[in-house]
Write a protein that holds these residues in place. Structure first.
Motif, PDB file in Angstrom:
ATOM      1  N   GLY A  57       0.846  -1.187   0.000  1.00 50.48           N
ATOM      2  CA  GLY A  57       0.000   0.000   0.000  1.00 50.48           C
ATOM      3  C   GLY A  57       0.881   1.235   0.000  1.00 50.48           C
ATOM      4  N   ASP A  58       1.381   1.578  -1.184  1.00 47.72           N
ATOM      5  CA  ASP A  58       2.404   2.631  -1.253  1.00 47.72           C
ATOM      6  C   ASP A  58       1.843   4.019  -0.952  1.00 47.72           C
ATOM      7  OD1 ASP A  58       0.978   2.528  -3.631  1.00 47.72           O
ATOM      8  OD2 ASP A  58       2.691   2.999  -4.906  1.00 47.72           O
ATOM      9  N   ARG A  59       0.519   4.148  -0.926  1.00 48.91           N
ATOM     10  CA  ARG A  59      -0.079   5.442  -0.569  1.00 48.91           C
ATOM     11  C   ARG A  59      -0.705   5.419   0.829  1.00 48.91           C
ATOM     12  NH1 ARG A  59      -1.851   5.034  -6.716  1.00 48.91           N
ATOM     13  NH2 ARG A  59      -0.816   3.047  -6.246  1.00 48.91           N
ATOM     14  N   ALA A  60      -0.376   4.392   1.596  1.00 46.43           N
ATOM     15  CA  ALA A  60      -0.927   4.261   2.952  1.00 46.43           C
ATOM     16  C   ALA A  60      -0.187   5.153   3.942  1.00 46.43           C
ATOM     17  CB  ALA A  60      -0.827   2.806   3.405  1.00 46.43           C
ATOM     18  N   ASP A  61      -0.866   5.449   5.047  1.00 43.13           N
ATOM     19  CA  ASP A  61      -0.259   6.195   6.146  1.00 43.13           C
ATOM     20  C   ASP A  61       0.132   5.195   7.237  1.00 43.13           C
ATOM     21  OD1 ASP A  61       0.324   7.686   8.412  1.00 43.13           O
ATOM     22  OD2 ASP A  61      -1.229   9.187   8.021  1.00 43.13           O
ATOM     23  N   ARG A  62       1.437   5.006   7.405  1.00 48.55           N
ATOM     24  CA  ARG A  62       1.929   3.974   8.327  1.00 48.55           C
ATOM     25  C   ARG A  62       1.892   4.412   9.783  1.00 48.55           C
ATOM     26  NH1 ARG A  62       7.236   1.233   5.701  1.00 48.55           N
ATOM     27  NH2 ARG A  62       6.750  -0.280   7.349  1.00 48.55           N
ATOM     28  N   SER A  63       1.560   5.687  10.035  1.00 45.32           N
ATOM     29  CA  SER A  63       1.567   6.184  11.417  1.00 45.32           C
ATOM     30  C   SER A  63       0.217   5.986  12.100  1.00 45.32           C
ATOM     31  CB  SER A  63       1.934   7.670  11.426  1.00 45.32           C
ATOM     32  OG  SER A  63       0.879   8.434  10.863  1.00 45.32           O
ATOM     33  N   ILE A  64      -0.812   5.622  11.332  1.00 43.30           N
ATOM     34  CA  ILE A  64      -2.169   5.500  11.876  1.00 43.30           C
ATOM     35  C   ILE A  64      -2.346   4.169  12.605  1.00 43.30           C
ATOM     36  CG2 ILE A  64      -4.599   5.165  11.196  1.00 43.30           C
ATOM     37  CD1 ILE A  64      -4.211   7.353   9.115  1.00 43.30           C
ATOM     38  N   THR A  65      -2.845   4.203  13.857  1.00 41.21           N
ATOM     39  CA  THR A  65      -3.105   2.955  14.592  1.00 41.21           C
ATOM     40  C   THR A  65      -4.598   2.735  14.834  1.00 41.21           C
ATOM     41  OG1 THR A  65      -2.786   4.080  16.710  1.00 41.21           O
ATOM     42  CG2 THR A  65      -0.868   2.936  15.790  1.00 41.21           C
ATOM     43  N   GLN A  66      -5.420   3.806  14.736  1.00 43.50           N
ATOM     44  CA  GLN A  66      -6.854   3.644  14.931  1.00 43.50           C
ATOM     45  C   GLN A  66      -7.606   4.407  13.845  1.00 43.50           C
ATOM     46  OE1 GLN A  66      -7.805   4.685  19.010  1.00 43.50           O
ATOM     47  NE2 GLN A  66      -6.835   2.828  19.788  1.00 43.50           N
ATOM     48  N   THR A  67      -8.815   3.919  13.527  1.00 41.57           N
ATOM     49  CA  THR A  67      -9.583   4.500  12.431  1.00 41.57           C
ATOM     50  C   THR A  67     -11.067   4.221  12.662  1.00 41.57           C
ATOM     51  OG1 THR A  67      -9.795   4.492  10.020  1.00 41.57           O
ATOM     52  CG2 THR A  67      -9.408   2.373  11.048  1.00 41.57           C
ATOM     53  N   ILE A  68     -11.937   4.992  12.022  1.00 36.77           N
ATOM     54  CA  ILE A  68     -13.367   4.658  12.049  1.00 36.77           C
ATOM     55  C   ILE A  68     -13.667   3.884  10.766  1.00 36.77           C
ATOM     56  CG2 ILE A  68     -15.723   5.567  12.031  1.00 36.77           C
ATOM     57  CD1 ILE A  68     -14.687   7.880  13.767  1.00 36.77           C
ATOM     58  N   PRO A  69     -13.984   2.602  10.893  1.00 40.33           N
ATOM     59  CA  PRO A  69     -14.184   1.810   9.681  1.00 40.33           C
ATOM     60  C   PRO A  69     -15.475   2.186   8.960  1.00 40.33           C
ATOM     61  CG  PRO A  69     -14.311   0.414  11.670  1.00 40.33           C
ATOM     62  CD  PRO A  69     -14.151   1.821  12.121  1.00 40.33           C
ATOM     63  N   PRO A  70     -15.555   1.917   7.648  1.00 38.98           N
ATOM     64  CA  PRO A  70     -16.741   2.296   6.863  1.00 38.98           C
ATOM     65  C   PRO A  70     -18.014   1.630   7.383  1.00 38.98           C
ATOM     66  CG  PRO A  70     -15.211   0.929   5.563  1.00 38.98           C
ATOM     67  CD  PRO A  70     -14.523   1.284   6.824  1.00 38.98           C
ATOM     68  N   TRP A  71     -17.870   0.490   8.072  1.00 37.50           N
ATOM     69  CA  TRP A  71     -19.034  -0.265   8.560  1.00 37.50           C
ATOM     70  C   TRP A  71     -19.321   0.016  10.032  1.00 37.50           C
ATOM     71  CZ3 TRP A  71     -16.407  -3.052  12.198  1.00 37.50           C
ATOM     72  CH2 TRP A  71     -15.061  -3.314  11.928  1.00 37.50           C
ATOM     73  N   GLY A  72     -18.684   1.065  10.607  1.00 38.32           N
ATOM     74  CA  GLY A  72     -18.896   1.288  12.034  1.00 38.32           C
ATOM     75  C   GLY A  72     -18.883   2.754  12.385  1.00 38.32           C
ATOM     76  N   GLU A  73     -18.999   3.027  13.670  1.00 40.01           N
ATOM     77  CA  GLU A  73     -18.996   4.412  14.128  1.00 40.01           C
ATOM     78  C   GLU A  73     -17.951   4.649  15.190  1.00 40.01           C
ATOM     79  OE1 GLU A  73     -22.981   5.152  15.411  1.00 40.01           O
ATOM     80  OE2 GLU A  73     -23.764   5.238  13.380  1.00 40.01           O
TER      81      GLU A  73
END
Lengths: 141, 141
Positions: A57-73
């Motif tokens: 994933g050459d355009r990914a952000d490797r510093s991110i550890t948490q996210t709001i997934p598309p299927w959740g809140e």
């Protein structure tokens, strides 16, 4: 642990946000180009079957550890998600071989962004890679 | 493309040849230790469910492109196999979470050699990661 680029992926998805959330929901076709020095490793690969494609994933952000997934809140750890952003952005996709011509593999259901570096191909095992929801599982993913 | 070790895997398999050919055929348990700096990324991970574990085959031979698989007799490309030996030895295993305690995840069905570096964890999707044999497929894998 240094990775080698062994090929390149071409898909209709040119920009972040265009790729489907999970490739297999789409019927779009992609092309996996295996670089000539690795074509020997394709021996025996043939349609029809599914393969596991690992790409970078050459355009990914490797510093991110948490996210709001598309299927959740709720804020969710990337290890509990399928976010492309993670410490090692190795993306996984199980997709179906549509055709093979020389070093080019045409597949259905590959959710990579166009130009993503190819890391690995493995055969999908219809025996051990198919998992059933365990008793007591309450999610919808 | 440089990978970071994000944790370490402990299993009963100390030497090459001891690991089962595919982890899910075994009921043995393994422990995935996530290094403290990545524990945030585990938020929301819970049993029971399957996860995809990617780890580094640190004892793999990266120069091998063809091999005779355990289930066959013909020389086969590593991309048409599940050999640990391949240009980028990123091993894939879908295994089931048995327990989570802090930064330790106990799993069933992980075929890694003891001490393998952890690269990534993703949730297994019971929707898109389950593939059915396509019409015309004649293999037994």
């Amino acid at each position: 642990m240094q990775l080698k680029q062994i090929g390149k992926i071409s898909t209709p998805y040119k920009k972040k946000g265009q790729a489907p959330k999970q490739g297999r929901l789409s019927e779009e076709e992609g092309i996996i180009e295996v670089f000539p020095e690795y074509v020997d490793a394709m021996k025996g690969l043939k349609k029809p079957r599914h393969i596991i494609v690992l790409y970078w994933g050459d355009r990914a952000d490797r510093s991110i550890t948490q996210t709001i997934p598309p299927w959740g809140e709720e804020l969710t750890g990337v290890f509990a998600s399928r976010s492309p952003n993670r410490p090692n952005p190795i993306a996984f996709c199980a997709c179906e071989i549509v055709d093979i011509q020389g070093n080019l593999i045409k597949v259905k259901g590959l959710d990579a962004l166009d130009g993503s570096p190819l890391l690995d191909i493995k055969i999908y095992s219809y025996k051990v890679d198919v998992c059933e929801k365990p008793e007591g599982y309450e999610g919808n993913r």
